[in-house]
Design an enzyme around this catalytic site. Structure first.
Site, PDB file in Angstrom:
ATOM      1  N   GLU A   1      -8.177   7.615  -6.044  1.00  0.00           N
ATOM      2  CA  GLU A   1      -7.579   6.162  -6.907  1.00  0.00           C
ATOM      3  C   GLU A   1      -8.328   5.125  -7.837  1.00  0.00           C
ATOM      4  O   GLU A   1      -8.078   5.096  -8.928  1.00  0.00           O
ATOM      5  CB  GLU A   1      -7.520   4.638  -6.014  1.00  0.00           C
TER       6      GLU A   1
ATOM      7  N   ASP B   1      -6.938  -0.286   1.822  1.00  0.00           N
ATOM      8  CA  ASP B   1      -6.164   0.152   1.987  1.00  0.00           C
ATOM      9  C   ASP B   1      -5.718   1.490   2.379  1.00  0.00           C
ATOM     10  O   ASP B   1      -5.482   1.869   3.624  1.00  0.00           O
ATOM     11  CB  ASP B   1      -5.389  -0.167   0.714  1.00  0.00           C
TER      12      ASP B   1
ATOM     13  N   SER C   1       0.851  -1.779  -0.200  1.00  0.00           N
ATOM     14  CA  SER C   1      -0.144  -0.053   0.273  1.00  0.00           C
ATOM     15  C   SER C   1       0.846   1.356   0.224  1.00  0.00           C
ATOM     16  O   SER C   1       0.470   2.003   0.926  1.00  0.00           O
ATOM     17  CB  SER C   1      -0.908   0.052   1.012  1.00  0.00           C
TER      18      SER C   1
HETATM   19  C1  GLA Z   1      -5.598  -4.244  -3.047  1.00  0.00           C
HETATM   20  C2  GLA Z   1      -6.699  -3.678  -2.946  1.00  0.00           C
HETATM   21  C3  GLA Z   1      -7.635  -4.135  -1.688  1.00  0.00           C
HETATM   22  C4  GLA Z   1      -8.316  -4.932  -1.983  1.00  0.00           C
HETATM   23  C5  GLA Z   1      -7.102  -5.811  -2.459  1.00  0.00           C
HETATM   24  C6  GLA Z   1      -6.915  -7.843  -2.202  1.00  0.00           C
HETATM   25  O1  GLA Z   1      -4.475  -3.861  -2.256  1.00  0.00           O
HETATM   26  O2  GLA Z   1      -6.419  -2.636  -2.815  1.00  0.00           O
HETATM   27  O3  GLA Z   1      -8.447  -2.750  -2.010  1.00  0.00           O
HETATM   28  O4  GLA Z   1      -8.374  -5.506  -2.490  1.00  0.00           O
HETATM   29  O5  GLA Z   1      -5.997  -5.499  -2.721  1.00  0.00           O
HETATM   30  O6  GLA Z   1      -7.129  -7.335  -0.828  1.00  0.00           O
END
Ligand code: GLA
Length: 389
Positions: A163, A175, A129
């Site tokens: 995003e 995230d 993230s």
């Molecule tokens: C990414 C996305 C999240 C989630 C994950 C999978 O990190 O940003 O929102 O969907 O994948 O769990």
């Protein structure tokens, strides 16, 4: 942290001058999801925690109506005019902060003139993230510098919208939520349908959390991710013709027969099966942690990966090599991919006295099988996005 702040300030003055006016310093962590993968956009449960590494931002108001953006990590400074609507620049890192500034503009909150310098230590594109971290550090800074008083949950939604609409990745809310709401030494149990959440102490006793980076760039992540979302929507549509549901998380294990009966397409059926079983595993894992049953938590992590590999098909050979080779090593309680998949990182719980051997052995076997070099992190669990100075 103090050393980092001094370094950031020094770089800020080198870039923007005017040493008489200190910038304000903000910080937002990265996150790792322990279990509950690809459930957030299906209205399910997730169980992430914030890390003790992240993105710092030095920000200063200026008199001119322009926003100067720079990063210690990325090439390409930008100067844009303060506006009521911003346009994304193809391929630029500035889309993350500008997407957030654009969300403020959409609420009628104009950015002041700003100088912004970002500095992060989250590996990029590794599924920890780094993007949400940049978004949320910008959101917290904009909120404070404009005196807007927007509450944290709304800032999270604005980060997610940035995003979705500005960057073009149709992510769920996990995230941005995890990096904003993180709490030291706690994981967060979030119901992504109602947005109710509860902190759970992350007490692993003698065991360590280890993150392993495949160092495989996640090339097609966005398009494959968006494809999985559409497959889940398709499943909801097919089931809804027989039983009205608004998301897959309204179904439980005892409803799995509905998939066999009403979803003819095997791919769509397996996607839905993953979401339903993952949701159940996540709740079971949270209960196991509450009972301090880390063995069960680890077993559920393993089952989560298997489901992401077989039913959801978001793992790939690098993540699978780390996980399936890792599981053969002594002291491994549980190991799985974390984040969107297709590359990025695994998260493992390993007995503390075996952690060094785990990293050494996995490193060797991973390189021999894939030709890539893995990186290992032993993260602490930290607090969420905030002003630090
Ligand atoms: C990414 C996305 C999240 C989630 C994950 C999978 O990190 O940003 O929102 O969907 O994948 O769990």
């Amino acid at each position: 942290m103090k050393a980092d702040i001094n370094y950031l300030k020094e770089e800020f003055f080198r870039k923007f001058g005017d040493r008489a006016n200190d910038p304000v310093i903000f910080y937002s962590p990265g996150r790792v999801n322990l279990i509950g993968e690809h459930t957030d956009y299906n209205g399910g449960y997730v169980f992430p925690c914030a890390l003790d590494f992240g993105t710092s931002l030095a920000a200063r108001r200026i008199g001119k109506p322009e926003i100067r953006l720079a990063s210690i990590n990325f090439q390409g400074d930008e100067v844009i005019q303060v506006s009521t609507a911003y346009t994304a620049l193809p391929g630029s890192w500035t889309n993350y902060p500008v997407g957030v500034i654009n969300e403020f503009a959409r609420k009628g909150i104009s950015a002041p003139g700003l100088e912004l310098l970002f500095y992060g230590d989250i590996p990029n594109g590794a599924g920890l993230s780094s993007s949400a971290s940049i978004e949320m550090v910008t959101a917290v800074a904009m909120n404070e510098l404009t005196g807007s008083g927007i509450d944290t949950m709304d800032l999270v939604k604005m980060g997610q919208k940035a995003e979705n609409h500005f960057v073009g990745m149709n992510c769920g809310i996990m995230d941005q939520f995890a990096v904003a709401f993180g709490r030291k030494d706690h994981a967060i149990n979030l119901n992504c349908d109602t947005l109710e959440y509860k902190y759970a102490p992350l007490q692993l006793g003698s065991r360590r959390l280890i993150i392993t980076n495949t160092n495989k760039r996640r090339g097609l992540t966005d398009s494959k991710y968006n494809e999985r979302r559409s497959e889940c929507e398709k499943a909801v549509e097919l089931i809804s013709a027989h039983r009205r549901i608004s998301n897959l998380s309204e179904l439980t294990i005892s409803d799995l027969w509905l998939l066999d009966k009403y979803i003819a397409d095997g791919v769509v059926r397996r996607r839905a099966k993953h979401v339903i079983t993952e949701n159940a595993r996540t709740l079971d894992a949270i209960n196991a942690l509450e009972r301090n049953d880390i063995e069960t938590f680890g077993r559920l992590m393993n089952e989560s990966h298997d489901s992401l590999c077989t039913d959801y098909e978001v793992t790939g050979s690098e993540l699978d090599t780390l996980v399936y080779e890792g599981r053969r090593l002594p002291g491994v309680v549980g190991t799985r991919m974390t984040g969107a998949g297709f590359g990025g990182c695994t998260v493992s719980i390993v007995e503390g006295d075996q952690a060094a051997a785990f990293m050494e052995k996995l490193d060797a076997v991973y390189t021999s099988k894939t030709g890539l070099k893995a990186d290992f992190y032993l993260p602490g669990v930290g607090d969420g996005a905030r002003r630090v100075e």
